[in-house]
Design an enzyme around this catalytic site. Structure first.
Site, PDB file in Angstrom:
ATOM      1  N   TYR A   1     -12.876  -1.544  11.817  1.00 34.22           N
ATOM      2  CA  TYR A   1     -11.511  -1.086  11.552  1.00 34.22           C
ATOM      3  C   TYR A   1     -10.653  -1.190  12.811  1.00 34.22           C
ATOM      4  O   TYR A   1      -9.540  -1.726  12.783  1.00 34.22           O
ATOM      5  CB  TYR A   1     -11.550   0.361  11.061  1.00 34.22           C
ATOM      6  CG  TYR A   1     -10.196   1.016  10.945  1.00 34.22           C
ATOM      7  CD1 TYR A   1      -9.343   0.726   9.880  1.00 34.22           C
ATOM      8  CD2 TYR A   1      -9.762   1.933  11.910  1.00 34.22           C
ATOM      9  CE1 TYR A   1      -8.096   1.333   9.774  1.00 34.22           C
ATOM     10  CE2 TYR A   1      -8.530   2.548  11.804  1.00 34.22           C
ATOM     11  CZ  TYR A   1      -7.689   2.245  10.741  1.00 34.22           C
ATOM     12  OH  TYR A   1      -6.449   2.851  10.645  1.00 34.22           O
TER      13      TYR A   1
ATOM     14  N   GLY B   1       0.813  -1.211   0.000  1.00 32.51           N
ATOM     15  CA  GLY B   1       0.000   0.000   0.000  1.00 32.51           C
ATOM     16  C   GLY B   1       0.840   1.251   0.000  1.00 32.51           C
ATOM     17  O   GLY B   1       0.611   2.167   0.799  1.00 32.51           O
TER      18      GLY B   1
END
Length: 264
Positions: free
Chosen positions: A154, A14
């Site tokens: 999350y 990422g």
């Protein structure tokens, strides 16, 4: 300071934007060979181009992958079987009421935020142990300690990363391999910058005013009283990637500006 990262190979997942890009750039500046990763070939090539502009001598490779798909994670290992430094940075988040989060979302968040790191660590840890040197880092979040009520799924994945990191560190006992997690707090990434600009336009005010109000009302425990920069997070990751950090293992290092009101 010589971080002793020349000739080390680092995979940063990422890493086409935000904290991941800042980490890739920082490691490249220190002479590491950096494998840049993103979801598409065009994003990877764009990130590599930006790094090259800042560091013309940078040694870089690129690989695209969708971390919700196990086969694409495996393809990274096939293309790059030898990695000295693994930075598990890829992650997704989405504010959503707990009662509105379906099972599919929970599974998707675990696939990307947790299992991507599990799969890559499982692939690279044995070779690190064999050569008696390596670094595995998980970019978690202060949300793993203070679970945000607006995106519980999350926060849970970020807690899982901290636990995973500590568990893997136990497997490195007596070696020169370390596994740590880094916990950024509110950070001024591209996404946050855009959000601040949009909000400032809506309220006909400045981004500085929006930032001050955010820390006054939403994050009053912050000692920094501003968003950290992506470079400030990357600086910590670069140090932990270095041989200089050999005595730091199994730790959860906060780069949260003091948001978490705890001494430990």
């Amino acid at each position: 300071m010589d971080t002793q990262l020349k000739d080390k190979t680092a995979l940063v997942t990422g890493s086409t934007a935000g904290i991941g890009f800042a980490i890739a750039l920082s490691l490249a500046k220190e002479g590491a060979h950096v494998i840049v990763n993103g979801r598409t070939k065009s994003r990877v090539e764009e990130a590599i181009s930006h790094i090259k502009k800042e560091v013309p001598s940078a040694s870089l490779s690129g690989v695209e992958a969708d971390f919700s798909k196990q086969a694409e994670v495996s393809s990274i290992v096939s293309k790059f079987p030898n990695v000295d430094i693994l930075v598990n940075n890829v992650g997704i988040f989405e504010p959503k009421d707990f009662t509105d989060i379906p099972d599919d979302d929970w599974i998707r968040f675990f696939e990307v935020n947790v299992l991507s790191g599990v799969r890559l660590s499982r692939a690279y840890l044995p070779s690190m142990l064999k050569k008696n040197w390596g670094r595995i880092l998980f970019i978690s979040s202060e949300s793993g300690i203070q679970i945000p009520n607006e995106m519980i799924h999350y926060g849970v994945t970020k807690s899982a990363q901290i636990s995973l990191s500590r568990g893997l560190a136990e497997l490195t006992k007596g070696t020169n391999v370390t596994v740590n997690s880094v916990l950024p707090g509110p950070t001024r990434s591209e996404g946050v910058e855009g959000f601040l600009e949009d909000l400032a336009k809506q309220q006909n005010t400045s981004t500085d005013t929006i930032e001050k109000e955010f820390f006054k009302n939403a994050r009053p425990t912050s000692l920094l009283q501003r968003f950290a920069t992506v470079e400030e997070v990357a600086n910590m990751v670069t140090y932990l990637s270095s041989p200089l950090s050999s005595a730091t293992n199994g730790a959860a290092i906060r780069v949260d500006g003091g948001v978490v009101k705890s001494a430990f």
